[in-house]
Enzyme design. Structure first.
Site, short mmCIF file in Angstrom:
data_model
loop_
_atom_site.label_atom_id
_atom_site.label_comp_id
_atom_site.label_asym_id
_atom_site.label_seq_id
_atom_site.Cartn_x
_atom_site.Cartn_y
_atom_site.Cartn_z
N GLY A 80 0.85 -1.21 0.00
CA GLY A 80 0.00 0.00 0.00
C GLY A 80 0.87 1.24 0.00
O GLY A 80 2.08 1.17 0.26
N ARG A 83 4.11 6.01 1.71
CA ARG A 83 4.65 7.38 1.78
C ARG A 83 4.19 8.19 0.57
O ARG A 83 4.88 9.10 0.11
CB ARG A 83 6.16 7.37 1.87
CG ARG A 83 6.82 6.66 0.73
CD ARG A 83 8.22 7.10 0.60
NE ARG A 83 8.91 6.29 -0.38
CZ ARG A 83 10.10 6.56 -0.82
NH1 ARG A 83 10.73 7.62 -0.37
NH2 ARG A 83 10.66 5.79 -1.71
N ARG A 166 4.01 13.52 -8.29
CA ARG A 166 4.12 12.55 -9.38
C ARG A 166 2.83 12.55 -10.20
O ARG A 166 1.74 12.61 -9.65
CB ARG A 166 4.38 11.18 -8.76
CG ARG A 166 4.45 10.06 -9.77
CD ARG A 166 5.32 8.94 -9.25
NE ARG A 166 4.61 8.09 -8.30
CZ ARG A 166 5.14 6.98 -7.78
NH1 ARG A 166 6.37 6.62 -8.10
NH2 ARG A 166 4.48 6.25 -6.92
N ARG A 173 -1.64 -1.17 -10.32
CA ARG A 173 -0.48 -2.03 -10.58
C ARG A 173 -0.89 -3.49 -10.50
O ARG A 173 -1.99 -3.80 -10.04
CB ARG A 173 0.63 -1.74 -9.58
CG ARG A 173 0.08 -1.40 -8.24
CD ARG A 173 1.05 -0.79 -7.26
NE ARG A 173 0.71 0.59 -6.90
CZ ARG A 173 1.63 1.51 -6.58
NH1 ARG A 173 2.89 1.19 -6.54
NH2 ARG A 173 1.26 2.74 -6.28
N ASP A 244 4.48 -4.87 -7.41
CA ASP A 244 3.83 -3.62 -6.98
C ASP A 244 4.42 -2.42 -7.71
O ASP A 244 3.88 -1.31 -7.63
CB ASP A 244 3.97 -3.42 -5.46
CG ASP A 244 5.40 -3.60 -4.99
OD1 ASP A 244 5.95 -4.70 -5.17
OD2 ASP A 244 5.97 -2.64 -4.46
N ASP A 254 8.21 4.33 -10.15
CA ASP A 254 8.95 4.01 -8.94
C ASP A 254 10.45 3.93 -9.22
O ASP A 254 11.03 2.86 -9.36
CB ASP A 254 8.43 2.73 -8.29
CG ASP A 254 7.78 3.09 -6.96
OD1 ASP A 254 7.72 4.29 -6.66
OD2 ASP A 254 7.34 2.19 -6.21
P1 AMP Z 1 9.10 1.06 -3.06
O1 AMP Z 1 10.39 0.34 -2.85
O2 AMP Z 1 9.24 2.55 -3.15
O3 AMP Z 1 8.30 0.50 -4.16
O4 AMP Z 1 8.27 0.83 -1.71
C1 AMP Z 1 7.84 -0.43 -1.26
C2 AMP Z 1 6.85 -0.24 -0.14
O5 AMP Z 1 7.46 0.39 0.98
C3 AMP Z 1 5.64 0.62 -0.50
O6 AMP Z 1 4.52 0.11 0.18
C4 AMP Z 1 6.04 1.97 0.03
O7 AMP Z 1 4.94 2.78 0.27
C5 AMP Z 1 6.77 1.59 1.31
N1 AMP Z 1 7.72 2.62 1.76
C6 AMP Z 1 8.89 2.96 1.18
N2 AMP Z 1 9.50 3.95 1.86
C7 AMP Z 1 8.70 4.26 2.91
C8 AMP Z 1 8.75 5.19 3.99
N3 AMP Z 1 9.78 6.03 4.13
N4 AMP Z 1 7.72 5.21 4.87
C9 AMP Z 1 6.68 4.38 4.72
N5 AMP Z 1 6.56 3.48 3.74
C10 AMP Z 1 7.55 3.40 2.84
MG MG Z 2 6.69 0.99 -5.12
#
Ligand code: AMP
Ligand code: MG
Length: 479
Positions: A80, A83, A166, A173, A244, A254
Site C-alpha cells: 500500500g 509514503r 508525481r 499495478r 507492486d 517508482d
Molecule cells: P518502493 O520500494 O518505493 O516500491 O516501496 C515499497 C513499499 O514500501 C511501498 O509500500 C512503500 O509505500 C513503502 N515505503 C517505502 N518507503 C517508505 C517510507 N519512508 N515510509 C513508509 N513506507 C515506505
Molecule cells: Mg513501489
C-alpha cells in the site's frame, strides 16, 4: 486545480482517506512548467506551492492512499502507499486522465514501520530520471514538482525532507489486482477489472467479463513487452521490478535503485539489495513475464468459472509474452544498426555486435553512436580488426538491402541516444544539489537530457565513464 476522484468509486477496501502531513517551511526546488502546460494547469508555482507541499487540502479534495499488495523479490507481501498520497485525478485539455500524487508526504495506514517521508536527494533523483526517460521517448510517470519541507528526515544521518508531485496515467499495478484477489473476493476483483478497463482500455468495456479479463491481460503484456524493449534499447535497469512496481498503464514508475548500464553486460546490477541479480539488465524480460504470470493468476477467477479453462487461457497469453517480446526486441535491435526489417541475417549481425561488445567491455550507448558516424576513435577498442571486420560485414548487408549509409545513420541517430543519465554524472549533480545546495550541475544535466538524440554529435561530445566507476557503483531503494 480541479481534481476528480473516480478511484474512490471503488469499494473502500481499496484505499484509506488520508491527508498529507503539513510542512513547516515549504520551498519549491523544481517546478515543471512544460508539464504544467500540457496538463492545462494555469496557476503559477507560487500559487500551487502550498498544495504541492501537502498543506492546502481544500474543500472537495479527498486525498487518499491506495491499498495494494505485491511480490517483492518473489515473495508476497501486503503493501500500500506508505509514503504517497493521491490528491486526485486531473483531466488534461486533451481529455486524458492523470493521477496527481504526493510522494514523501507523511505516514498512512500502510506505512508499516516507515516514516512516510522522502529525502530531497531521492526525490530529485526521481524528478531527473523520470524526465530523462520521457525525453528518451519511453512511457513513464512524470514529475511536476519537488518541494523541500523544511523538516529533517532521519536515515543514517539527517537529510532534507522533500515531497515530489508525481503524475501518472494511473497507479493501478499488478499488486492492486493481487490485493483484490487475496482480500476483496470476487466482487472486489470484478469492480477493479471494470474500473481499470474503463480507465485504460475503454474499447474493451462492453465485452463479457471473461473475455474482458483475458483481453486486459493481453494488452498489459503488450504494453509491458514494449516498455521493457525501450529499457533494453537505452540500457535502463529498473532495479526493483517487484509486481507492486509494475503498472497496468505500461509506464515506468517508482524510480528507486534504477541505473543505466555503461559497458554492455547482461548481468549488470547496481542495486545494493539485489544480491542474486534477479533484476539484472538482461533478466528484465524474463522477470516481466513472471510478473505477468502473477497478474494472470490474480485475474483467473474472472476469466472462467472453470478453473482448468481459466488456467489454459491465462497460460496461453503469458506464454506468448516471450514471442511478443522477442519480435519487439529483434525489431528494436536491428533498428539500432540502421535496418528496417528484422530477419535472420540482420538479427544475427546485431547479435554478433552485442557479443563483440560483451567480449571487449565496450560501452553500450557510445558503440551505436560511433557506428552512426562512420569514424573510428583512435587508440580505442574500436580501432581493432574484430570491430572493423564486423563493420565490413554490416556495410555489405546494408548494401544488399539498398540502404544507403546516410539513411541508416539517420535512422540510428533517432533510436540510439547520445546522452543518457550516466550514473556518475547523476550522482555528482544530485550530491551537489542535495548536499551543497548548488543546483547548477543538475540544471545543466536536465537541459542536456531534453535532447538525447542530437542529429549532430561529435565523438568528443560522447559521455566518457571514469575508469572502474561501475565496479563500485551502488544504488539504494529510494527512501
Ligand atoms: P518502493 O520500494 O518505493 O516500491 O516501496 C515499497 C513499499 O514500501 C511501498 O509500500 C512503500 O509505500 C513503502 N515505503 C517505502 N518507503 C517508505 C517510507 N519512508 N515510509 C513508509 N513506507 C515506505
Ligand atoms: Mg513501489
Amino acid at each position: 486545480m480541479q481534481l476528480e476522484h473516480t478511484y474512490l468509486s471503488l469499494s473502500d477496501k481499496f484505499y484509506s482517506e488520508q491527508k498529507p502531513i503539513t510542512t513547516t517551511r515549504p520551498n519549491i526546488i523544481y517546478f515543471n512548467n512544460k508539464l504544467a502546460d500540457e496538463l492545462g494547469i494555469s496557476q503559477s508555482e507560487e500559487e500551487l506551492l502550498s498544495m504541492l507541499a501537502g498543506n492546502d487540502i481544500t474543500d472537495g479534495m479527498r486525498p487518499f492512499a491506495q491499498a495494494y499488495a505485491g511480490h517483492q523479490f518473489g515473495h508476497f507481501t501486503m503493501l500500500g502507499d506508505g509514503r504517497a498520497i493521491m490528491l486526485g485525478e486531473l483531466v488534461s485539455p486533451e481529455g486524458k486522465r492523470y493521477d496527481i500524487q504526493l510522494k514523501g508526504s507523511g505516514r498512512t495506514p500502510y506505512s508499516r514501520g516507515g516514516d512516510g517521508r522522502a529525502t530531497l536527494y531521492s526525490m530529485l533523483r526521481e524528478y531527473l530520471i523520470s524526465e530523462a526517460m520521457h525525453h528518451l521517448g519511453i512511457p513513464t510517470s512524470r514529475s511536476l514538482a519537488v518541494v523541500t519541507t523544511g523538516d529533517n528526515v532521519r536515515r543514517q544521518v539527517p537529510h532534507d525532507g522533500a515531497v515530489l508531485t508525481r503524475v501518472a496515467s494511473s497507479h493501478i499495478r499488478v499488486g492492486t489486482f493481487e490485493f483484490a484477489a487475496r482480500f476483496t473476493g470476487i466482487p472486489g476483483l470484478r469492480e477493479l477489472l471494470h474500473y481499470t478497463v474503463k480507465r485504460h482500455d475503454p474499447d474493451l468495456a462492453d465485452l463479457p467479463e471473461g473475455e474482458k479479463a483475458a483481453k486486459l491481460l493481453k494488452r498489459v503484456c503488450e504494453r509491458q513487452a514494449e516498455l521493457v524493449t525501450h529499457w533494453m534499447r537505452v540500457g535502463f535497469i529498473h532495479g526493483v521490478m517487484n509486481t507492486d512496481n509494475t503498472g497496468l498503464a505500461g509506464e515506468t514508475f517508482d524510480y528507486g535503485p534504477c541505473a543505466f548500464m555503461n559497458e554492455y553486460d547482461l548481468k549488470t546490477v547496481f542495486s545494493s539489495i539485489d544480491s542474486f541479480g534477479r533484476y539484472s539488465f538482461g533478466n528484465q524480460p524474463r522477470i516481466m513475464q513472471w510478473n505477468m504470470a502473477v497478474f494472470a493468476s490474480a485475474l483467473m477467477p474472472l476469466m472462467s468459472e472453470n478453473t482448468e479453462t481459466a488456467k489454459e487461457i491465462a497460460e496461453g497469453i503469458v506464454d506468448d509474452f516471450a514471442n511478443v517480446f522477442t519480435k519487439k526486441w529483434e525489431q528494436m535491435l536491428v533498428s539500432k544498426i540502421g535496418f528496417t526489417v528484422a530477419e535472420s541475417s540482420t538479427n544475427q549481425l546485431a547479435e554478433e555486435l552485442l557479443d563483440w561488445m560483451s567480449e571487449h567491455n565496450a560501452d553500450y550507448i557510445n558503440t551505436f553512436r560511433i557506428l552512426s558516424t562512420d569514424k573510428i576513435p583512435e587508440n580505442s577498442v574500436y580501432d581493432s580488426d574484430s570491430f572493423k571486420n564486423w563493420k565490413t560485414k554490416w556495410f555489405s548487408e546494408l548494401e544488399k538491402r539498398n540502404i544507403s549509409k546516410k539513411d541508416a545513420f539517420s535512422r540510428m541517430k533517432s533510436v540510439n541516444p547520445a546522452f543518457i543519465p550516466r550514473n556518475h554524472i547523476v550522482e555528482n549533480a544530485l550530491e551537489s544539489a542535495a548536499n551543497d545546495k548548488n543546483l547548477d550541475p543538475l540544471n545543466i544535466l536536465l537541459k542536456k537530457l531534453q535532447n538525447p538524440y542530437p542529429k549532430e554529435c561529435s565523438l568528443d561530445e560522447l559521455q566518457e565513464v571514469p575508469k572502474n566507476f561501475d565496479e563500485t557503483y551502488q544504488t539504494f531503494c529510494g527512501t
